[in-house]
Design an enzyme around this catalytic site. Structure first.
Site, PDB file in Angstrom:
ATOM      1  CE  LYS A 112      76.852  61.009  -6.261  1.00 10.52           C
ATOM      2  NZ  LYS A 112      75.854  60.279  -7.069  1.00 10.52           N
ATOM      3  NE  ARG A 172      68.631  59.845 -11.557  1.00 12.05           N
ATOM      4  CZ  ARG A 172      69.490  59.708 -10.564  1.00 12.05           C
ATOM      5  NH1 ARG A 172      69.286  60.339  -9.418  1.00 12.05           N
ATOM      6  NH2 ARG A 172      70.572  58.957 -10.683  1.00 12.05           N
ATOM      7  CE1 TYR A 185      66.750  86.242  14.229  1.00  9.80           C
ATOM      8  CE2 TYR A 185      68.208  84.335  14.123  1.00  9.80           C
ATOM      9  CZ  TYR A 185      67.994  85.698  13.989  1.00  9.80           C
ATOM     10  OH  TYR A 185      69.032  86.511  13.627  1.00  9.80           O
ATOM     11  CG  MET A 229      74.022  82.440   8.841  1.00  5.90           C
ATOM     12  SD  MET A 229      74.157  84.009   7.962  1.00  5.90           S
ATOM     13  CE  MET A 229      72.832  83.871   6.791  1.00  5.90           C
TER      14      MET A 229
HETATM   15  C1  LIG Z   1      75.893  58.895  -6.526  1.00  2.00           C
HETATM   16  C2  LIG Z   1      75.849  57.643  -7.300  1.00  2.00           C
HETATM   17  C3  LIG Z   1      76.273  56.436  -6.719  1.00  2.00           C
HETATM   18  C4  LIG Z   1      76.644  56.324  -5.247  1.00  2.00           C
HETATM   19  O1  LIG Z   1      75.449  56.212  -4.491  1.00  2.00           O
HETATM   20  P1  LIG Z   1      75.470  55.943  -2.909  1.00  2.00           P
HETATM   21  O2  LIG Z   1      74.043  55.771  -2.560  1.00  2.00           O
HETATM   22  O3  LIG Z   1      76.050  57.173  -2.291  1.00  2.00           O
HETATM   23  O4  LIG Z   1      76.312  54.751  -2.690  1.00  2.00           O
HETATM   24  C5  LIG Z   1      76.318  55.322  -7.520  1.00  2.00           C
HETATM   25  N1  LIG Z   1      75.932  55.360  -8.820  1.00  2.00           N
HETATM   26  C6  LIG Z   1      75.487  56.494  -9.399  1.00  2.00           C
HETATM   27  C7  LIG Z   1      75.062  56.483 -10.837  1.00  2.00           C
HETATM   28  C8  LIG Z   1      75.421  57.670  -8.663  1.00  2.00           C
HETATM   29  O5  LIG Z   1      74.961  58.792  -9.230  1.00  2.00           O
END
Ligand SMILES: *Cc1c(COP(=O)(O)O)cnc(C)c1O
Length: 356
Positions: free
Chosen positions: A33, A129, A253, A301
């Site tokens: 992802k 969640r 800065y 930047m």
């Molecule tokens: C992102 C995610 C993972 C992977 O988590 P990591 O800590 O990067 O290994 C696994 N399960 C779900 C539901 C996630 O959203």
């Protein structure tokens, strides 16, 4: 050409995937992802395709990008679907939605699909969640099993504190999961990277490693097994200017850094618009021609500044590693009061170059 680059080591990615699978001894969905945590989802998925049991992304847009690039593995949608009109696309492209809410059950039951979907049913075992509460879980599972639109159902949950080896929370979540799924027949999935590395008792049928595939250890401190991970991304650029500053001169800065003695400052072509954290403090490590040096002054930047006083041979054209093969990204993250996930997934604008 501006020398800022993210060099992506695809053989390290494969190595880390194999490690995830061998540690858990079960199938592993490679989590790609967020553009593979900033590494480029298509290239990473293609590199993993020969070996990965499947992939996981957040949403259907990310999955369709992989399908368009020729990825054939099953793909799990970790956030499920957002609207019922995604379901037929899931069926056509063999995408597996996570089901976490009642309205999704309704939509699935009412859909008219060209073929039944594999679904992952999410339990809220304590992260609070998304997902069904333990007392709702079995009836949600039965509704899925009874629907003609559903093929297999995998039972899943997500761990909130698996990166804390001394917290009882993970075993409490495991117990909630075992109780809620007791007597339900099917495959199970609990582990993220931290659980793969630190909680072998979570082993189930599918793991979901993300950050560890990219070579970053989510556990605190140096962990034996984490040490076998190989960093995948090296973020690098070059020194483009050098200043000899007298004591009392300020850099950048806000004049955050003031030289206490005559100081040789190198200017590096990389800044917060490339994803380097603006909150990195003075003293954050960088490597210049392989030697340790440190950040001085506020990150801009497009540029940042480093103290080269101890590196007389470094100068314009010196190679600078901001994190990667010889500087763990999680160490840099600590200096910026953040985590490796945000640094890696925040990399942008720089050219990515891939090698095996
Ligand atoms: C992102 C995610 C993972 C992977 O988590 P990591 O800590 O990067 O290994 C696994 N399960 C779900 C539901 C996630 O959203």
């Amino acid at each position: 050409m501006r020398p800022a680059r993210a060099v992506i080591d695809l053989s390290a990615l494969l190595h880390n995937y194999r490690l995830a699978r061998s540690l858990s001894g079960c199938a592993a969905l490679a989590v790609v992802k967020a553009d593979a945590y900033g590494h480029g989802a298509v290239r990473c998925a293609q590199a993993l395709a020969a070996e990965a049991d499947g992939m996981a992304v957040a949403c259907i847009e990310e999955a369709l990008e992989l399908r368009a690039a020729g990825i054939r593995q099953p793909i799990l949608l970790l956030e499920g679907f957002f609207h019922a009109d995604e379901l037929e696309l899931c069926a056509e492209h063999d995408l597996w939605p996570v089901i976490h809410a009642d309205w999704q059950l309704d939509a699935l039951e009412q859909a008219r699909l060209s073929k039944p979907l594999n679904c992952w049913l999410k339990l809220d075992s304590g992260m609070h969640r998304v997902g069904f509460f333990p007392h709702e879980y079995a009836s949600a599972w039965r509704r899925l099993k009874a629907s003609g639109n559903v093929a297999e159902v995998v039972m899943m949950t997500h761990l909130a504190r698996a990166d804390e080896p001394n917290s009882p929370a993970t075993l409490e979540q495991l117990q909630q999961f075992n109780t809620a799924t007791c007597g339900l027949n099917g495959l199970r999935s609990l582990s993220n990277s931290a659980a793969v590395l630190a909680w072998p008792e979570m082993a189930s049928d599918w793991t979901r490693p993300g950050i560890m595939l990219y070579g970053s250890n989510p556990l605190p401190g140096e962990h034996d097994i984490g040490g076998q991970l190989r960093p995948v991304m090296t973020l690098e650029s070059k020194v483009i200017a050098v200043r000899e500053l007298p004591a009392g001169a300020a850099v950048g800065y806000g004049a955050r850094y003031v030289a206490q003695k005559p100081t040789r400052v190198g200017v590096v072509a990389l800044g917060y618009a490339d994803g380097y954290p603006r909150h990195a403090v003075d003293g954050t490590p960088v490597r210049v021609d392989g030697q340790l040096a440190c950040l001085v002054g506020r990150v801009s930047m497009d540029m940042l500044t480093v103290d080269l006083s101890a590196l007389p041979h470094a100068g314009v054209g010196s190679r600078v590693e901001l994190w990667g093969a010889s500087l763990p990204v999680e160490r840099v993250a600590r200096y910026a009061d953040t985590i490796a996930y945000t640094l890696l997934s925040g990399v942008r604008r720089v050219v990515r170059s891939y090698h095996f």
